[in-house]
Design a protein around this motif. Sequence first.
Motif, PDB file in Angstrom:
ATOM      1  N   GLN A  53       0.827  -1.205   0.000  1.00 48.09           N
ATOM      2  CA  GLN A  53       0.000   0.000   0.000  1.00 48.09           C
ATOM      3  C   GLN A  53       0.862   1.256   0.000  1.00 48.09           C
ATOM      4  OE1 GLN A  53      -3.612   0.162  -0.191  1.00 48.09           O
ATOM      5  NE2 GLN A  53      -2.796   2.147  -0.850  1.00 48.09           N
ATOM      6  N   ARG A  54       1.933   1.235   0.760  1.00 51.26           N
ATOM      7  CA  ARG A  54       2.834   2.388   0.785  1.00 51.26           C
ATOM      8  C   ARG A  54       3.411   2.649  -0.606  1.00 51.26           C
ATOM      9  NH1 ARG A  54       8.281   1.721   3.909  1.00 51.26           N
ATOM     10  NH2 ARG A  54       6.904   1.249   5.673  1.00 51.26           N
ATOM     11  N   THR A  55       3.775   1.587  -1.293  1.00 49.43           N
ATOM     12  CA  THR A  55       4.319   1.732  -2.642  1.00 49.43           C
ATOM     13  C   THR A  55       3.289   2.344  -3.579  1.00 49.43           C
ATOM     14  OG1 THR A  55       5.720  -0.215  -2.270  1.00 49.43           O
ATOM     15  CG2 THR A  55       5.412   0.494  -4.546  1.00 49.43           C
ATOM     16  N   ILE A  56       2.070   1.854  -3.525  1.00 50.26           N
ATOM     17  CA  ILE A  56       0.992   2.403  -4.354  1.00 50.26           C
ATOM     18  C   ILE A  56       0.815   3.891  -4.077  1.00 50.26           C
ATOM     19  CG2 ILE A  56      -1.511   2.344  -4.733  1.00 50.26           C
ATOM     20  CD1 ILE A  56      -1.318  -0.735  -4.179  1.00 50.26           C
ATOM     21  N   ASP A  57       0.822   4.261  -2.807  1.00 50.00           N
ATOM     22  CA  ASP A  57       0.613   5.659  -2.429  1.00 50.00           C
ATOM     23  C   ASP A  57       1.765   6.553  -2.885  1.00 50.00           C
ATOM     24  OD1 ASP A  57      -1.733   4.835  -1.239  1.00 50.00           O
ATOM     25  OD2 ASP A  57      -0.909   4.783   0.794  1.00 50.00           O
ATOM     26  N   LEU A  58       2.998   6.053  -2.768  1.00 48.92           N
ATOM     27  CA  LEU A  58       4.158   6.849  -3.159  1.00 48.92           C
ATOM     28  C   LEU A  58       4.225   7.036  -4.668  1.00 48.92           C
ATOM     29  CD1 LEU A  58       6.678   5.293  -0.647  1.00 48.92           C
ATOM     30  CD2 LEU A  58       6.040   7.709  -0.721  1.00 48.92           C
ATOM     31  N   LEU A  59       3.870   6.010  -5.412  1.00 55.15           N
ATOM     32  CA  LEU A  59       3.837   6.145  -6.869  1.00 55.15           C
ATOM     33  C   LEU A  59       2.784   7.170  -7.281  1.00 55.15           C
ATOM     34  CD1 LEU A  59       4.193   2.403  -7.903  1.00 55.15           C
ATOM     35  CD2 LEU A  59       5.942   4.178  -8.117  1.00 55.15           C
ATOM     36  N   ALA A  60       1.667   7.181  -6.563  1.00 55.19           N
ATOM     37  CA  ALA A  60       0.617   8.157  -6.853  1.00 55.19           C
ATOM     38  C   ALA A  60       1.085   9.579  -6.571  1.00 55.19           C
ATOM     39  CB  ALA A  60      -0.629   7.845  -6.027  1.00 55.19           C
ATOM     40  N   GLN A  61       2.082   9.721  -5.699  1.00 56.10           N
ATOM     41  CA  GLN A  61       2.644  11.037  -5.390  1.00 56.10           C
ATOM     42  C   GLN A  61       3.681  11.493  -6.419  1.00 56.10           C
ATOM     43  OE1 GLN A  61       2.256  13.286  -2.445  1.00 56.10           O
ATOM     44  NE2 GLN A  61       0.281  12.239  -2.582  1.00 56.10           N
ATOM     45  N   GLY A  62       4.027  10.591  -7.354  1.00 50.22           N
ATOM     46  CA  GLY A  62       4.938  10.976  -8.423  1.00 50.22           C
ATOM     47  C   GLY A  62       6.299  10.319  -8.398  1.00 50.22           C
ATOM     48  N   ALA A  63       6.527   9.371  -7.498  1.00 50.16           N
ATOM     49  CA  ALA A  63       7.809   8.671  -7.467  1.00 50.16           C
ATOM     50  C   ALA A  63       8.034   7.917  -8.771  1.00 50.16           C
ATOM     51  CB  ALA A  63       7.867   7.714  -6.283  1.00 50.16           C
ATOM     52  N   SER A  64       9.301   7.829  -9.176  1.00 54.20           N
ATOM     53  CA  SER A  64       9.657   7.156 -10.429  1.00 54.20           C
ATOM     54  C   SER A  64      10.022   5.698 -10.228  1.00 54.20           C
ATOM     55  CB  SER A  64      10.828   7.879 -11.100  1.00 54.20           C
ATOM     56  OG  SER A  64      10.448   9.165 -11.522  1.00 54.20           O
ATOM     57  N   GLY A  65       9.820   5.186  -9.021  1.00 52.58           N
ATOM     58  CA  GLY A  65      10.113   3.788  -8.770  1.00 52.58           C
ATOM     59  C   GLY A  65      10.539   3.572  -7.340  1.00 52.58           C
ATOM     60  N   ILE A  66      11.124   2.412  -7.084  1.00 57.96           N
ATOM     61  CA  ILE A  66      11.467   2.016  -5.719  1.00 57.96           C
ATOM     62  C   ILE A  66      12.825   1.325  -5.690  1.00 57.96           C
ATOM     63  CG2 ILE A  66       9.077   1.801  -4.925  1.00 57.96           C
ATOM     64  CD1 ILE A  66       9.248  -1.215  -5.433  1.00 57.96           C
ATOM     65  N   VAL A  67      13.490   1.406  -4.535  1.00 55.00           N
ATOM     66  CA  VAL A  67      14.678   0.610  -4.251  1.00 55.00           C
ATOM     67  C   VAL A  67      14.423  -0.072  -2.913  1.00 55.00           C
ATOM     68  CG1 VAL A  67      17.178   0.561  -3.980  1.00 55.00           C
ATOM     69  CG2 VAL A  67      16.124   2.313  -5.417  1.00 55.00           C
ATOM     70  N   TYR A  68      14.073  -1.351  -2.963  1.00 55.36           N
ATOM     71  CA  TYR A  68      13.739  -2.103  -1.756  1.00 55.36           C
ATOM     72  C   TYR A  68      14.760  -3.210  -1.554  1.00 55.36           C
ATOM     73  CZ  TYR A  68       9.053   0.057  -1.626  1.00 55.36           C
ATOM     74  OH  TYR A  68       7.997   0.938  -1.552  1.00 55.36           O
ATOM     75  N   GLY A  69      15.113  -3.443  -0.294  1.00 54.13           N
ATOM     76  CA  GLY A  69      16.050  -4.502   0.032  1.00 54.13           C
ATOM     77  C   GLY A  69      15.464  -5.503   0.989  1.00 54.13           C
ATOM     78  N   ARG A  70      15.402  -5.136   2.280  1.00 55.10           N
ATOM     79  CA  ARG A  70      15.008  -6.093   3.313  1.00 55.10           C
ATOM     80  C   ARG A  70      13.565  -6.560   3.168  1.00 55.10           C
ATOM     81  NH1 ARG A  70      16.999  -2.671   8.268  1.00 55.10           N
ATOM     82  NH2 ARG A  70      16.709  -1.039   6.696  1.00 55.10           N
ATOM     83  N   ASN A  71      12.698  -5.735   2.604  1.00 56.89           N
ATOM     84  CA  ASN A  71      11.318  -6.166   2.392  1.00 56.89           C
ATOM     85  C   ASN A  71      11.199  -7.236   1.308  1.00 56.89           C
ATOM     86  OD1 ASN A  71       9.296  -4.599   4.105  1.00 56.89           O
ATOM     87  ND2 ASN A  71      10.708  -2.993   3.428  1.00 56.89           N
ATOM     88  N   ILE A  72      12.285  -7.490   0.614  1.00 54.42           N
ATOM     89  CA  ILE A  72      12.317  -8.575  -0.377  1.00 54.42           C
ATOM     90  C   ILE A  72      13.215  -9.701   0.108  1.00 54.42           C
ATOM     91  CG2 ILE A  72      13.014  -9.184  -2.731  1.00 54.42           C
ATOM     92  CD1 ILE A  72      12.236  -6.267  -3.478  1.00 54.42           C
ATOM     93  N   ILE A  73      14.457  -9.387   0.430  1.00 50.53           N
ATOM     94  CA  ILE A  73      15.412 -10.453   0.746  1.00 50.53           C
ATOM     95  C   ILE A  73      15.123 -11.120   2.088  1.00 50.53           C
ATOM     96  CG2 ILE A  73      17.223  -9.474  -0.693  1.00 50.53           C
ATOM     97  CD1 ILE A  73      18.467  -8.250   1.790  1.00 50.53           C
ATOM     98  N   GLN A  74      14.407 -10.444   2.994  1.00 53.73           N
ATOM     99  CA  GLN A  74      14.031 -11.059   4.264  1.00 53.73           C
ATOM    100  C   GLN A  74      12.609 -11.610   4.237  1.00 53.73           C
ATOM    101  OE1 GLN A  74      14.851  -8.220   7.397  1.00 53.73           O
ATOM    102  NE2 GLN A  74      17.048  -8.233   7.005  1.00 53.73           N
ATOM    103  N   HIS A  75      11.976 -11.577   3.078  1.00 55.24           N
ATOM    104  CA  HIS A  75      10.626 -12.110   2.942  1.00 55.24           C
ATOM    105  C   HIS A  75      10.677 -13.631   2.818  1.00 55.24           C
ATOM    106  CE1 HIS A  75       6.546 -12.669   1.319  1.00 55.24           C
ATOM    107  NE2 HIS A  75       6.291 -11.462   1.774  1.00 55.24           N
ATOM    108  N   ALA A  76       9.650 -14.296   3.322  1.00 51.59           N
ATOM    109  CA  ALA A  76       9.593 -15.758   3.218  1.00 51.59           C
ATOM    110  C   ALA A  76       9.534 -16.208   1.762  1.00 51.59           C
ATOM    111  CB  ALA A  76       8.387 -16.289   3.987  1.00 51.59           C
ATOM    112  N   ARG A  77       8.970 -15.365   0.898  1.00 55.94           N
ATOM    113  CA  ARG A  77       8.860 -15.690  -0.528  1.00 55.94           C
ATOM    114  C   ARG A  77       9.344 -14.483  -1.335  1.00 55.94           C
ATOM    115  NH1 ARG A  77       2.872 -17.422  -1.631  1.00 55.94           N
ATOM    116  NH2 ARG A  77       3.766 -17.826  -3.695  1.00 55.94           N
ATOM    117  N   PRO A  78      10.672 -14.296  -1.424  1.00 64.71           N
ATOM    118  CA  PRO A  78      11.207 -13.101  -2.080  1.00 64.71           C
ATOM    119  C   PRO A  78      10.822 -12.972  -3.546  1.00 64.71           C
ATOM    120  CG  PRO A  78      12.951 -14.673  -1.553  1.00 64.71           C
ATOM    121  CD  PRO A  78      11.729 -15.143  -0.858  1.00 64.71           C
ATOM    122  N   ALA A  79      10.718 -14.096  -4.256  1.00 61.31           N
ATOM    123  CA  ALA A  79      10.338 -14.023  -5.674  1.00 61.31           C
ATOM    124  C   ALA A  79       8.900 -13.541  -5.820  1.00 61.31           C
ATOM    125  CB  ALA A  79      10.518 -15.390  -6.334  1.00 61.31           C
TER     126      ALA A  79
END
Length: 289
Positions: A226-252
């Motif tokens: 939801q945070r990503t959706i909201d930030l993109l709506a504010q005009g962000a050109s993308g994301i750089v995420y690390g721990r929310n992917i690599i520490q996820h139980a299902r990173p893919a």
Amino acid sequence: MTLYRLNRLFHPVSRRCFDVAIDHGFFDEVSFLSGIENIARAVEIVAAAGPDAIQLSVGQAHHLQVRPGRLKPSLVLRVDVANVYGRTLPRQLYSRMIDQAVEQALRLDAACVCVNLFRIPGEPEVGQQCVENILRLKPACEQCGLPMMVEPLVFRPHEQAGGYQVDGDERKILPLVRQAVELGADVVKADPTDDVTLYHRVIEVAGSVPVLVRGGGKVGDREILQRTIDLLAQGASGIVYGRNIIQHARPAAMTRALMGVVHEGWSLEAALATFAPSSGPAPQSPSSL
């Protein structure tokens, strides 16, 4: 010439970028190793999921670049190392750039380099080192047509927060983002503001320079999507995420969900459907792109 390599970072249709940061082992902090103890396996899983880029250090970039074929994610090379993240800080803090950063990036076929710009309460010398790093790096990047991503990071006081805690106060983020742009950033990687509805101000102060949002600490699936959706709506050109992917139980699966949000305008429900146990492809919501 920087445009040529920037085109390797940004999606040809959405014009957005999803960069997965797997450079955490560079910073000598044990908690950062969670999920990437086997770095080769971590890179393999994320690369197979197909983000636009993967951020790695000079000693680990080969795990991505040895992959065969021309469709692998682009390399964003981390070119500075710091010791500012631990709960117990050393006597002397530093932020140091690797030697011959641009030459090493070109040898590794990087599409971009990434360098920090810290604002740490009570530690002005570290901020000065960051500025000096950027001032040396920028002309060398320009000479070779290599984009420079600057990561402005505002820290909360260590005695107040402890460890790696960023400050989401937009009044502190805005001037540091602007300084990154003034120093010559081709891309800015910035923290979200505490009030996400104010993030358009970060986009505005960056002008024509694209802003990618940092993911920060690990949070739940619903919150990060939801945070990503909201930030993109504010005009962000993308994301750089690390721990929310690599520490996820299902990173893919998390990578695929975020790719849908970033590039195809998926709703929260469509993105969450990626994690359904026996589902096919997530249902697509009307694209906002």
